[in-house]
Design an enzyme around this catalytic site. Structure first.
Site, PDB file in Angstrom:
ATOM      1  N   LYS A  73       0.844  -1.205   0.000  1.00  0.00           N
ATOM      2  CA  LYS A  73       0.000   0.000   0.000  1.00  0.00           C
ATOM      3  C   LYS A  73       0.873   1.248   0.000  1.00  0.00           C
ATOM      4  CE  LYS A  73      -3.732  -2.423   2.318  1.00  0.00           C
ATOM      5  NZ  LYS A  73      -4.352  -2.785   3.599  1.00  0.00           N
TER       6      LYS A  73
ATOM      7  N   GLN B 233      -3.959  -1.484   9.766  1.00  0.00           N
ATOM      8  CA  GLN B 233      -3.857  -2.755   9.056  1.00  0.00           C
ATOM      9  C   GLN B 233      -4.489  -3.881   9.880  1.00  0.00           C
ATOM     10  OE1 GLN B 233      -2.793  -3.338   5.894  1.00  0.00           O
ATOM     11  NE2 GLN B 233      -3.402  -5.469   6.204  1.00  0.00           N
TER      12      GLN B 233
ATOM     13  N   ASP C 283     -10.345   3.350   4.738  1.00  0.00           N
ATOM     14  CA  ASP C 283     -10.612   1.918   4.528  1.00  0.00           C
ATOM     15  C   ASP C 283     -12.114   1.618   4.541  1.00  0.00           C
ATOM     16  OD1 ASP C 283      -8.787   0.029   3.842  1.00  0.00           O
ATOM     17  OD2 ASP C 283      -8.082  -0.392   5.873  1.00  0.00           O
TER      18      ASP C 283
END
Ligand code: NAD
Length: 304
Positions: free
Chosen positions: A54, A98, A121
């Site tokens: 990412k 994460q 996200d």
């Protein structure tokens, strides 16, 4: 029939080129560089690979990313406090934690500490709830990427039978809701589904996110179906493969995503799009909405 490949790298590249134009405009008009904070907790090697992928993509489009690492036993209050500080940081427009977190952490408490406006996200309750009524600020990146693959290829969703295999909060459930928003008829299958093939065979569009090697075999797929493979597994010979039997099913499907090179790069691309959207929204909140040439919030939704 030999399926056409839905190339996530190629589609992702086209979208990233458009994102870059918006990043340039952000800097030209407002002097702002989009900033993404990535929080990694613990030492899970797969999570580290994900984070690296990412972050490596960020400079491609002009996003500045920062990695914040915590030991796996970081106290919850410290973590939440850290996230709250980032919520107030004018140089941080997107925050990503994460997943999965080490087992003893309360995932919900951590995710809900991220302000909705920085939740790139798409896992905050507001954004999750928005999927039901159709007005999220940020859509979760993997299902968002799947939608963009289908749209890019001009594949219709309205009125189609969609079977979603996998019902996680990250992929399966939001994917099903996004498909329903586009007027598909959706079946959602999971590990307790009694006869999976009964559902998969009905699918015009089959999306698979179970994390089970060779779960979907050719006889489970309707001839001409569109097959989207989200799964990531290691085959016994060490290759990276999805959940569907690619060789067999690509003889039967009309379109199929490869693994690697299908949904994975699109997930990262959508994270970039959400981060730039977050930066634009920040500028609009602090300096007024008329600052940009175009009124665009969901950048990646534009055109093909
Ligand atoms: P998860 O483990 O949270 O959920 C898996 C889902 O699949 C569950 O709903 C479970 O009930 C269902 N399932 C498991 N075995 C099944 C079976 N035999 N039949 C039917 N359903 C079954 O996983 P997740 O986070 O949703 O991820 C799923 C897969 O997608 C994993 O391989 C993951 O690595 C991959 N993934 C890929 C990307 C990407 O960008 N390409 C992003 C996220 C997840």
């Amino acid at each position: 029939m030999s399926a056409r490949i839905l190339d996530g790298r190629m589609i992702g590249r086209a979208i990233r080129n458009r994102i870059k134009v918006h990043v340039d405009e952000l800097f030209r008009v407002a002097g702002v560089i989009p900033g993404l904070a990535v929080i990694l907790i613990g030492e899970d090697p797969a999570s580290r690979v994900n984070v690296t992928n990412k972050m490596k993509a960020c400079p491609d489009v002009g996003i500045r990313s920062t990695l914040i690492e915590h030991a796996k036993d970081v106290p919850a209050e410290f973590l939440v406090e850290n996230i709250r500080r980032l919520n107030d940081d004018p140089a941080t427009h997107g925050i990503l934690v994460q997943l999965p977190l080490p087992p003893h952490h309360d995932v919900r408490a951590v995710l809900h500490a991220i302000s909705v406006e920085r939740d790139v996200d798409g896992f905050h309750l507001y954004n999750v709830g928005g999927l039901v009524v159709g007005d999220t600020i940020f859509s979760p990146c993997t299902p968002f990427g799947v939608m963009r693959i289908l749209d890019h290829a001009g594949l219709p969703i309205e009125g189609r039978n969609v079977t979603m295999v996998g019902a996680s909060a990250i992929v399966g459930k939001p994917m099903a809701l996004m498909m329903m928003q586009r007027d598909a008829t959706v079946a959602v299958c999971h590990a307790k589904t009694r006869d999976l093939a009964e559902y998969t065979i009905l699918a015009d569009v089959l999306v698979v996110a179970a994390g089970v090697l060779n779960l979907i075999l050719p006889q489970m797929v309707r001839t001409g179906a569109v097959v989207i493979d989200v799964g990531i597994n290691r085959s016994p010979d060490g290759r990276l493969v999805g959940d569907v039997n690619f060789e067999g099913i690509s003889q039967k499907a009309s379109y199929i995503t490869p693994v690697p090179g299908g949904v994975g790069p699109m997930t990262v691309t959508m994270l970039l799009a959400n981060t730039v959207s977050a930066a634009r929204r920040y500028v609009e909140r602090t300096r007024g909405p008329s600052i940009f040439l175009q009124d665009v919030t969901q950048l990646a939704l534009q055109g093909r």
